[in-house]
Design an enzyme around this catalytic site. Structure first.
Site: not given
Length: 766
Positions: A423, A425, A427
């Protein structure tokens, strides 16, 4: 002189009122002098000043003193809390049920929440604990006030207090259970657990888009599919979703377009259009869209892809609003390690590569090379060095690893199931396809609030995890889905992402250096306990509500848990075996459970360090809508007070050293080890901690790495080590040349640093 009250009436100034108001808020704060704040407020008086202006002056005065005494931050928070209460209710605070009724009348609150609150009004009203506002420090409460509390659509005044806000969120996420609502309220109000920003923004409102992350598979290599993806991204951006999007299937530059007998311009023009769309769909100016584009390194346009964030060159081929990530197979890293050649292909010629990983990918890749399909060959190290240069220059072009992500994903048990990207970020690790958009709902436990007199409180942690998993699972059913493919994917797999914040605060409280073996052991044990308790909670949900529809197609159904993909034996294997049998018998409600997100804003609210990261500095500037304030590490300040070293001279010394204490000989060596900053820690330690906890994280973790002045050699070694350690993803590379504290005068109380040290300004990390 006269002051103007909130109702517009004027009355003579009463200086004693100012002194009493500050004094009331200072009760119990033994290191603050309320008269310093009161007298500075009085000195700012002028005829006709509004009481609101005087309140703000008191708040700013207290906040400015935080740099010399952290307890002034608590005083500033209490003063702000009093202002919020006056703004909400004047002389008398409305009951919680009244604030919800008002929100509904204004078109802000949905009927479901209103009905629940009305049915339990007395109990909910009586359960509000106004005193819990004292848990905030100033920047946490300021963030909540400026960005999260519901506001009157026309007057723009807040219509709920912080405790009413937390109770609203708890009721909205309670599943209609009053006991669950009250338990969740206690966790939220005590800042022990917080859902992600989209959930906090929208829970109980008329637009309940509660999810944090969306993963869109690459558009197919057609005009219709590409434009459908633009529409999907726009809809998700409209409702504040952070978006990951692959572009690996789209043909490369120079590829033949049979319908027109022309040649393709490659992926860059399409990404330029996407870049403009992400900037344009900005929720009416509230927040611009945020997206990250993933590309596999065998794509023939990869070198142009790596130039998209450059500050020089042809602006028509630059995308300053998009983030970039490399989705790297093991084969590429092995060829880098061996200094071998690497082949670039047009996806139109090798469409199968996108959906393959591991040995199957490697066989197909070698077959494509043998068939002479490569558009170009170059040294693998040459391309890897270009990736490192992009990271060094922009912090972007994140290194994420395709095979590790697929090998250890619970959803990839069956052939043909592939994780194509992470995604925004890095994670979230979930499968996606043309028909299914992966979605994740996030929340984070504040580890700093789980330390007791006898050390870390694992019993309390277990209770927090169980409550959090139940809440996150309910979000899946409550959520508004901007696109149908997101609804399909989320209801089929029911993934959630429970994370943590405040790990650095735990180490401070227990006096553990970040890179010590005891710190690594504690971090790993915390991760193992969270994973175990999350699985237990998901089994209980499966017993009461049914397993997720695709459970039989997962690794867990065959008894395989996350740590086995890492070759790790957990502590107390007997309890894990018992849990494994329960999972086989009853299934899991959620295919995925653990993901450590950046937590930039919610960590500010909770008053702790962000997620799993070391501190950036012992002294830095916080930027708020009310001004900029110098903040000192309160843990360090308390240590130095006990030693009699917390003096103006010491504070000046720390300022000159840009928040570092390593060259201050008066501070004992043991403390200097504990209070090193991210720039002073070996990055190998951050990777080792991430790898150790990774065996108990079934999604991934947003792992930033920090090098003050990066060079290609350092970065090459660091990311090679991260790959060999088995990490699935890494996030930003943080470098420091632009983050120096201004030293025009040490006496100045302001400091200038970049948004790295003010993460709430980062659109990608909310």
């Amino acid at each position: 002189m006269q002051v103007t009250k909130r109702n517009g009436h004027r009355e003579p100034v009463d200086l004693n009122k100012i002194v009493r108001a500050v004094g009331r808020c200072a009760k119990g704060l033994h290191s603050v002098d309320p008269m310093r704040v009161a007298t500075r407020t009085i000195s700012g008086l002028f005829d006709g000043a509004s009481t609101r202006e005087l309140d703000e002056l008191s708040i700013r005065t207290a906040a400015l003193l935080t740099g010399e005494e952290p307890e002034y931050g608590r005083l500033a928070a209490r003063l702000l809390s009093a202002v919020i209460e006056k703004e909400v209710g004047g002389h008398e605070i409305h009951a919680f049920s009244q604030s919800v009724a008002q929100g509904h009348a204004l078109g802000l609150i949905n009927p479901r929440l209103l009905s629940f609150v009305q049915a339990h009004a007395r109990k909910l009203n009586d359960s509000i604990e106004r005193s819990l506002d004292r848990e905030f420090d100033y920047f946490g409460l300021r963030t909540l006030y400026d960005r999260y509390l519901l506001r009157h659509p026309q007057q723009r005044t807040v219509i709920e207090t912080p405790q009413q806000f937390f109770m609203r969120i708890a009721c909205a996420l309670s599943g209609g259970e009053i006991g669950e609502a009250l338990a969740l309220y206690q966790r939220l109000a005590r800042l022990e657990y917080l859902p992600s920003s989209p959930t906090l923004f929208n829970a109980g409102t008329c637009h309940e888009q509660l999810s944090s992350c969306f993963l869109l598979d690459s558009p197919q290599d057609s005009l219709e599919s590409i434009y459908q993806r633009y529409a999907d991204v726009a809809q998700l951006s409209k409702f504040s979703g952070g978006i990951g999007l692959s572009y690996t299937r789209v043909r490369s530059r120079g590829s033949l377009i049979r319908s027109t007998n022309g040649l393709s311009n490659g992926i860059v023009p399409w990404l330029k259009t996407l870049d403009a769309s992400v900037a344009a769909v900005n929720q009416g100016g509230k927040r611009k869209g945020a997206a990250c584009v993933y590309l596999e390194p065998w794509h023939a346009d990869v070198e142009e892809f790596l130039e998209l964030r450059d500050n020089t060159g042809d602006e028509a081929r630059r995308t300053h609003n998009l983030n970039l990530a490399n989705w790297i197979p093991d084969l590429f890293m092995r060829r880098v390690d061996a200094d071998a050649e690497w082949s670039l292909f047009d996806p139109k010629d090798v469409p199968q590569l996108t959906d393959l990983w591991g040995p199957e990918f490697e066989r197909a890749y070698a077959a494509a090379e043998a068939a002479g399909l490569a558009k170009r060959r170059l040294g693998a190290r040459e391309l890897y060095a270009r990736m490192m240069r992009t990271l060094a220059q922009t912090g972007n072009g994140w290194m994420t690893f395709k095979d590790a992500s697929n090998r250890a994903c619970n959803q990839t048990a069956l052939a043909g199931r592939t994780v194509h990207l992470s995604n925004l970020c890095t994670e979230i690790i979930e499968v996606s396809s043309t028909d299914e958009t992966a979605v994740c709902n996030l929340g984070s436990i504040n580890l700093a609030r789980h330390v007791g007199a006898d050390g870390f409180d694992f019993d309390k942690l277990a209770d927090s995890v169980q409550l959090a998993v139940r809440q996150l699972d309910r979000v899946i059913d409550l959520n508004f889905y901007p696109i149908d493919s997101a609804r399909r994917g989320n209801l089929r797999w029911r993934p959630v992402g429970l994370g943590v914040m405040g790990l650095q605060d735990v180490f401070f409280q227990l006096r553990l250096p970040f890179d010590s073996e005891p710190a690594k052991a504690l971090s790993t044990r915390i991760a193992e306990e969270i994973y175990y308790q999350a699985l237990c909670a998901s089994v209980e949900l499966a017993i009461s509500q049914g397993a997720h529809p695709s459970f039989a197609e997962t690794r867990a159904a065959a008894g395989e848990l996350q740590f086995e993909a890492w070759g790790i034996t957990p502590s107390d294997p007997a309890r894990w075996q018992a849990l494994r049998e329960r999972i086989r018998e009853h299934g899991l409600r959620n295919s995925l459970l653990i993901a450590i997100a950046p937590t930039a804003t919610i960590a500010s609210i909770a008053g702790c360090c962000e997620c799993i990261e070391p501190q950036i500095s012992n002294l830095f500037k916080r930027e708020t809508l009310s001004g900029d304030f110098l903040v000192v590490n309160r843990h360090l300040a308390e240590e130095l007070k006990r030693l009699g070293l917390w003096t103006p001279e010491m504070r000046d010394h720390i300022k000159r050293a840009e928040g570092s204490i390593q060259a201050i000989a008066e501070i004992p060596e043991a403390l200097r080890q504990i209070y090193r900053t991210a720039w002073e820690l070996p990055q190998k330690a951050l990777i080792d901690l991430a790898a150790a906890r990774g065996a108990f994280i079934d999604q991934s973790q947003s792992l930033n790495l920090f090098i003050e002045n990066p060079n290609i050699g350092q970065l090459s070694s660091m990311y090679m080590y991260a790959w060999k350690a088995g990490l699935k993803t890494t996030y930003y590379l943080r470098s420091r040349p632009a983050t120096r504290i201004a030293q025009t005068t040490v006496a100045a109380t302001a400091a200038v640093v970049c948004s790295l040290e003010n993460p709430e300004s980062c659109e990608a990390c909310q």
